[in-house]
Design a protein around this motif. Structure first.
Motif, PDB file in Angstrom:
ATOM      1  N   GLY A 272       0.824  -1.197   0.000  1.00 38.34           N
ATOM      2  CA  GLY A 272       0.000   0.000   0.000  1.00 38.34           C
ATOM      3  C   GLY A 272       0.858   1.247   0.000  1.00 38.34           C
ATOM      4  N   LEU A 273       0.205   2.379  -0.045  1.00 41.59           N
ATOM      5  CA  LEU A 273       0.901   3.650  -0.174  1.00 41.59           C
ATOM      6  C   LEU A 273       1.743   3.981   1.055  1.00 41.59           C
ATOM      7  N   ALA A 274       1.229   3.721   2.264  1.00 45.11           N
ATOM      8  CA  ALA A 274       2.020   4.009   3.468  1.00 45.11           C
ATOM      9  C   ALA A 274       3.295   3.184   3.484  1.00 45.11           C
ATOM     10  N   GLN A 275       3.196   1.936   3.036  1.00 46.38           N
ATOM     11  CA  GLN A 275       4.381   1.088   2.965  1.00 46.38           C
ATOM     12  C   GLN A 275       5.393   1.650   1.975  1.00 46.38           C
ATOM     13  N   HIS A 299      -2.975   9.552   6.974  1.00 47.07           N
ATOM     14  CA  HIS A 299      -2.990  10.353   5.746  1.00 47.07           C
ATOM     15  C   HIS A 299      -3.344   9.479   4.545  1.00 47.07           C
ATOM     16  N   VAL A 300      -2.771   8.298   4.502  1.00 47.41           N
ATOM     17  CA  VAL A 300      -3.036   7.377   3.399  1.00 47.41           C
ATOM     18  C   VAL A 300      -4.478   6.871   3.462  1.00 47.41           C
ATOM     19  N   MET A 301      -4.978   6.608   4.661  1.00 53.36           N
ATOM     20  CA  MET A 301      -6.370   6.149   4.794  1.00 53.36           C
ATOM     21  C   MET A 301      -7.332   7.184   4.214  1.00 53.36           C
ATOM     22  N   ASP A 365       8.749   4.573  -7.661  1.00 53.09           N
ATOM     23  CA  ASP A 365       9.340   3.362  -8.246  1.00 53.09           C
ATOM     24  C   ASP A 365       9.220   2.157  -7.329  1.00 53.09           C
ATOM     25  N   ASP A 366       8.415   2.288  -6.288  1.00 48.13           N
ATOM     26  CA  ASP A 366       8.234   1.190  -5.336  1.00 48.13           C
ATOM     27  C   ASP A 366       7.025   0.356  -5.747  1.00 48.13           C
ATOM     28  N   TRP A 367       7.229  -0.968  -5.829  1.00 44.85           N
ATOM     29  CA  TRP A 367       6.149  -1.863  -6.249  1.00 44.85           C
ATOM     30  C   TRP A 367       4.907  -1.683  -5.381  1.00 44.85           C
ATOM     31  N   ALA A 368       5.089  -1.445  -4.091  1.00 47.88           N
ATOM     32  CA  ALA A 368       3.950  -1.372  -3.169  1.00 47.88           C
ATOM     33  C   ALA A 368       2.988  -0.251  -3.519  1.00 47.88           C
ATOM     34  N   ILE A 369       3.477   0.784  -4.213  1.00 46.80           N
ATOM     35  CA  ILE A 369       2.612   1.921  -4.517  1.00 46.80           C
ATOM     36  C   ILE A 369       1.522   1.532  -5.507  1.00 46.80           C
ATOM     37  N   ARG A 374      -5.808   2.951  -4.551  1.00 47.63           N
ATOM     38  CA  ARG A 374      -5.787   4.178  -5.349  1.00 47.63           C
ATOM     39  C   ARG A 374      -4.331   4.552  -5.603  1.00 47.63           C
ATOM     40  N   THR A 375      -3.899   4.507  -6.841  1.00 44.67           N
ATOM     41  CA  THR A 375      -2.504   4.782  -7.173  1.00 44.67           C
ATOM     42  C   THR A 375      -2.311   6.273  -7.405  1.00 44.67           C
TER      43      THR A 375
END
Length: 389
Positions: A272-275, A299-301, A365-369, A374-375
């Protein structure tokens, strides 16, 4: 047939868990079952210097220990990983046992990949394809079997990836190979007591954040949800106990089990985005990645809410939020983090304003994103980090 019929693919990898005074005996039987005779322990210097911990490991594993690589460094920098690869080769290792926290697990996996593939890491890591999407090259060489004897909770136990940081460029080089998943884990009470309570606390915040982000995934997998909900319940219950009783064993072992559940569950739902943001910002802060990830989580939530309104209910139920609407659940998470004394701003953990743009570039460039509901684009990442700063 109804159009809303649940469809999923849920494959559970082979994994054996041992916990308690005889856990290392279980690990010894695993090595015997696999026919391994030259296992290398991969750990930080503090573990190698811990007399009782090393005595327990050597007594349990006996002559199957072919050596100890004690050069693990926080964030698994590339030079340390390359040293570990060289050590594994010289020791003629036929198995690897990561002893310690997430950095030990990642270093052991990454070194094993580099040893087996025998190519430059930039040929092996996740990279942008011709169409701009992130692609993980297929790594076909056979890998050394892995096991984990942890000293801290980390969702890395169950993962098939290993991210190495290049200190020269600041890049995060992500390696992925399902063959490198650990065969199992041995939760030993003595090894569990070797880490400072502060480090266990930091690592547990990562477990919490991974569980929440997993539950906010678009993936409809009730089996994964069950793992993640239970991981969240356990962290909520046991992390305050750790703070109240930092020297007792029970909270540490329970938080390690929560980490295993969170790691396994999020393996199905993705990151996820926070990660992704914590991967980029963490090395630029004075705090551990878990603290940074938890700080960013509310913030990500809020950013994700419009895409997965229906997914907040399970988190709200676990946290006993007043209702299951996204804002109420996010506030419940903020209140929990405040109780756990998590900082609320990136500036409070040593992140400078001029580090935000570079962090945003690395996060893109992080796969988790790409795994979140929501990207974001680069501008949205910068805005989120600025708000958190």
């Amino acid at each position: 047939m109804s159009t809303d019929t649940l469809r999923l693919r849920h494959v559970t990898p082979e994994f054996r868990t041992y916990c308690g005074d005889d856990a290392l005996g279980g690990l010894a039987r695993e090595l015997e079952r696999a026919g391994t005779e030259r296992a290398v322990l991969v750990c930080v210097p503090a573990i190698a210097e811990h007399t009782e911990a090393m005595r327990r490991l050597h007594n349990a594993l006996g002559s199957r220990v072919a050596g100890v690589f004690d050069g693990v460094v926080e964030h698994s920098p590339l030079p340390a990983v390359e040293e570990a690869r060289t050590y594994l080769g010289k020791a003629r290792a036929d198995a690897v046992i990561a002893v310690g926290g997430g950095s030990a697990v990642v270093t052991a996996r990454a070194a094993s990949i580099l040893l087996a593939e025998d190519r430059d890491i930039r040929e092996l890591c996740t990279q942008r394809g011709p169409d701009g999407s992130l692609v993980s090259p297929k790594l076909s060489a056979a890998k050394l079997p892995q096991w984990v004897v942890p000293s801290t909770p980390t969702s890395a136990y169950a993962k098939a990836g290993a991210a190495v940081r290049d200190p020269a460029s600041g890049e995060r080089l992500a390696l992925y190979d399902p063959k490198i998943r650990a065969k199992g884990i041995a939760l030993d009470p003595v090894l569990a007591g070797t880490a400072p309570a502060r480090l266990v606390w930091t690592a547990s915040l990562n477990v919490l954040s991974m569980a929440v982000e997993g539950l906010l995934s678009r993936t409809a997998d009730p089996l994964a949800d069950a793992l993640l909900c239970q991981a969240l319940r356990m962290v909520v219950h046991w992390l305050p106990r750790l703070r109240a009783e930092p020297d007792t064993t029970a909270p540490r072992l329970q938080l390690m089990l929560a980490a295993l559940l969170s790691g396994q569950g999020s393996d199905y739902t993705g990151g996820g985005l926070a990660q992704a943001l914590s991967h980029a910002v963490g090395p630029r802060s004075s705090a551990g990645n878990g603290v940074v990830e938890a700080l960013l989580l509310p913030h990500v939530m809020r950013f994700d809410a419009e895409a997965v309104l229906h997914r907040f209910a399970q988190i709200g139920d676990v946290l006993r939020a007043p209702d299951n609407f996204p804002e109420a659940v996010t506030v419940a998470v903020e209140q929990l983090l405040a109780t756990l004394e998590v900082p609320t701003q990136l500036r409070d953990v040593g992140v400078t304003a001029d580090a935000l743009l570079e962090s945003a570039d690395h996060a893109m460039d992080d796969w988790a994103i790409t795994a979140g509901p929501r990207t974001p684009d680069r501008r949205q990442v910068i805005d989120l980090l600025t708000t958190a700063w």
